[in-house]
Design an enzyme around this catalytic site. Structure first.
Site, PDB file in Angstrom:
ATOM      1  N   LYS A   1       0.914   3.895  -3.002  1.00  0.00           N
ATOM      2  CA  LYS A   1       0.346   5.233  -2.782  1.00  0.00           C
ATOM      3  C   LYS A   1       1.415   6.326  -2.891  1.00  0.00           C
ATOM      4  CE  LYS A   1      -3.995   4.070  -2.248  1.00  0.00           C
ATOM      5  NZ  LYS A   1      -5.018   4.482  -3.223  1.00  0.00           N
TER       6      LYS A   1
ATOM      7  N   TYR B   1       0.841  -1.201   0.000  1.00  0.00           N
ATOM      8  CA  TYR B   1       0.000   0.000   0.000  1.00  0.00           C
ATOM      9  C   TYR B   1       0.879   1.255   0.000  1.00  0.00           C
ATOM     10  CZ  TYR B   1      -4.200   2.714   1.110  1.00  0.00           C
ATOM     11  OH  TYR B   1      -5.247   3.603   1.085  1.00  0.00           O
TER      12      TYR B   1
HETATM   13  N1  LIG Z   1     -11.236   4.726   3.407  1.00  0.00           N
HETATM   14  C1  LIG Z   1     -10.072   5.229   3.794  1.00  0.00           C
HETATM   15  O1  LIG Z   1      -9.845   5.479   4.977  1.00  0.00           O
HETATM   16  C2  LIG Z   1      -9.014   5.525   2.778  1.00  0.00           C
HETATM   17  C3  LIG Z   1      -7.885   6.209   3.227  1.00  0.00           C
HETATM   18  C4  LIG Z   1      -6.891   6.508   2.320  1.00  0.00           C
HETATM   19  C5  LIG Z   1      -7.022   6.147   0.998  1.00  0.00           C
HETATM   20  N2  LIG Z   1      -8.126   5.473   0.598  1.00  0.00           N
HETATM   21  C6  LIG Z   1      -8.204   5.113  -0.810  1.00  0.00           C
HETATM   22  O2  LIG Z   1      -9.454   5.522  -1.322  1.00  0.00           O
HETATM   23  C7  LIG Z   1      -9.809   4.682  -2.425  1.00  0.00           C
HETATM   24  C8  LIG Z   1     -11.222   4.173  -2.200  1.00  0.00           C
HETATM   25  O3  LIG Z   1     -11.254   3.430  -1.011  1.00  0.00           O
HETATM   26  P1  LIG Z   1     -12.586   3.161  -0.186  1.00  0.00           P
HETATM   27  O4  LIG Z   1     -12.257   3.399   1.233  1.00  0.00           O
HETATM   28  O5  LIG Z   1     -13.721   3.867  -0.816  1.00  0.00           O
HETATM   29  O6  LIG Z   1     -12.677   1.584  -0.371  1.00  0.00           O
HETATM   30  P2  LIG Z   1     -13.888   0.620  -0.762  1.00  0.00           P
HETATM   31  O7  LIG Z   1     -13.349  -0.751  -0.562  1.00  0.00           O
HETATM   32  O8  LIG Z   1     -15.114   1.031  -0.034  1.00  0.00           O
HETATM   33  O9  LIG Z   1     -14.096   0.921  -2.314  1.00  0.00           O
HETATM   34  C9  LIG Z   1     -13.143   0.565  -3.276  1.00  0.00           C
HETATM   35  C10 LIG Z   1     -13.850   0.148  -4.556  1.00  0.00           C
HETATM   36  O10 LIG Z   1     -12.863  -0.156  -5.538  1.00  0.00           O
HETATM   37  C11 LIG Z   1     -13.264  -1.311  -6.236  1.00  0.00           C
HETATM   38  N3  LIG Z   1     -12.105  -2.009  -6.788  1.00  0.00           N
HETATM   39  C12 LIG Z   1     -11.124  -2.649  -6.105  1.00  0.00           C
HETATM   40  N4  LIG Z   1     -10.256  -3.210  -6.961  1.00  0.00           N
HETATM   41  C13 LIG Z   1     -10.699  -2.908  -8.215  1.00  0.00           C
HETATM   42  C14 LIG Z   1     -10.231  -3.214  -9.517  1.00  0.00           C
HETATM   43  N5  LIG Z   1      -9.123  -3.948  -9.712  1.00  0.00           N
HETATM   44  N6  LIG Z   1     -10.918  -2.751 -10.572  1.00  0.00           N
HETATM   45  C15 LIG Z   1     -12.049  -2.032 -10.388  1.00  0.00           C
HETATM   46  N7  LIG Z   1     -12.542  -1.710  -9.190  1.00  0.00           N
HETATM   47  C16 LIG Z   1     -11.871  -2.150  -8.105  1.00  0.00           C
HETATM   48  C17 LIG Z   1     -13.978  -2.162  -5.205  1.00  0.00           C
HETATM   49  O11 LIG Z   1     -14.839  -3.107  -5.820  1.00  0.00           O
HETATM   50  C18 LIG Z   1     -14.704  -1.114  -4.380  1.00  0.00           C
HETATM   51  O12 LIG Z   1     -16.008  -0.876  -4.870  1.00  0.00           O
HETATM   52  C19 LIG Z   1      -8.742   3.578  -2.470  1.00  0.00           C
HETATM   53  O13 LIG Z   1      -7.786   3.901  -3.449  1.00  0.00           O
HETATM   54  C20 LIG Z   1      -8.127   3.630  -1.090  1.00  0.00           C
HETATM   55  O14 LIG Z   1      -6.811   3.155  -1.077  1.00  0.00           O
HETATM   56  C21 LIG Z   1      -9.127   5.161   1.459  1.00  0.00           C
END
Ligand SMILES: NC(=O)c1ccc[n+]([C@@H]2O[C@H](COP(=O)([O-])OP(=O)(O)OC[C@H]3O[C@@H](n4cnc5c(N)ncnc54)[C@H](O)[C@@H]3O)[C@@H](O)[C@H]2O)c1
Length: 260
Positions: free
Chosen positions: A162, A158
């Site tokens: 990132k 990760y």
């Molecule tokens: N939630 C947090 O605290 C947080 C913090 C920092 C960064 N992020 C980043 O934000 C982004 C969204 O995360 P989230 O928290 O909404 O997660 P989430 O798991 O709720 O949503 C992620 C979505 O991406 C889709 N996905 C995963 N792999 C995929 C692929 N290969 N092709 C197409 N779709 C795919 C999943 O099906 C899911 O619907 C991510 O990049 C995550 O790393 C989230």
């Protein structure tokens, strides 16, 4: 007139969490949307939420895996064929991977996380920028993380992916600024989505909610962020309101990044 009337935005990871909340927000502001996710069910749920929120633009859903270059090209093509342009791109799909020490992280797990979070983001930018350069306009928001600007621990794949997203953002912003295109990244802290619930379950099992409370007790704001708060930032960055913001990484984490 709403900020996104007549504009077309592609969102990856639109079936859950930050992508879903952003889809609803942009729909409320008039955008045409191309919603991309691996999960058909998640996409259907987002479409339903948009209808309930009174979205006025068009909505196309594309079931796709961002690690496959033909899928990436397909979602870019769908946007242009259906709506005629790509004005905004929320390049957001990502996975966290299993938490582990570097020595135990594993080559396969590392490759899997990098394929989605970094290669998927690169491929998306490459496909979309080709179209935006023709147009001479566009705005991209890549999703990095607090783990992309600080060392968090137990997240080799990760962290590498990132930090890579931050590098790609800065590199491409230099290349495309002169073509009227802005490229920025967001660095969310702990936002309550399915992804965060998953990692809390890894930490706390059945007691994941208590683990969550402890996790945020050290955050200056002592709470999780909400997906809607991230959606508001992404909407700003994709809109004309942020026209001169380019090549930057904006933390949205209640001040977590200031603590390290
Ligand atoms: N939630 C947090 O605290 C947080 C913090 C920092 C960064 N992020 C980043 O934000 C982004 C969204 O995360 P989230 O928290 O909404 O997660 P989430 O798991 O709720 O949503 C992620 C979505 O991406 C889709 N996905 C995963 N792999 C995929 C692929 N290969 N092709 C197409 N779709 C795919 C999943 O099906 C899911 O619907 C991510 O990049 C995550 O790393 C989230």
């Amino acid at each position: 007139m709403a900020r996104f009337d007549g504009k077309t935005v592609i969102i990856t990871g639109a079936g859950s969490g930050l992508g879903q909340a952003t889809a609803v927000r942009l729909a409320q502001e008039g955008a045409n949307l191309v919603l991309v996710d691996m999960s058909e069910e998640g996409l259907a749920q987002t479409k339903q939420q948009i209808a309930e929120a009174g979205g006025t633009g068009g909505v196309e859903v594309v079931t796709a895996n961002v690690t496959k270059s033909e899928d990436v090209q397909r979602y870019a093509d769908v946007a242009v064929e259906t709506f005629g342009s790509i004005d905004g791109f929320f390049n957001n799909a990502g996975i966290e991977g299993k938490q582990n020490l570097t020595e135990d992280f594993g080559d396969d797990e590392f490759a899997k996380v990098v394929a989605v979070n970094l290669t998927g983001v690169f491929a998306g930018m490459a496909a979309v920028l080709k179209q935006m350069r023709k147009q001479g306009s566009g705005s991209i928001v890549n999703t990095a993380s607090v783990g992309g600007i600080r060392g968090v621990g137990n997240q080799s794949g990760y962290a590498a992916s990132k930090h890579g997203v931050v590098g790609l953002t800065r590199n491409s912003a230099r290349e495309y600024g002169e073509h009227g295109i802005s490229i920025n990244a967001i660095a969310p802290g702990a936002i309550m989505t399915a992804m965060v619930e998953g990692s809390l379950r890894q930490l706390g099992g059945e007691n994941w909610e208590a683990a969550g409370k402890e996790f945020v007790s050290v955050n200056p704001m002592k709470r999780f962020g909400q997906p809607e708060e991230v959606a508001a930032l992404v909407a700003f960055l994709l809109s004309d309101d942020s026209g001169f913001i380019n090549g930057t990484v904006i933390p949205i984490d209640g001040g977590q990044h200031a603590m390290y």
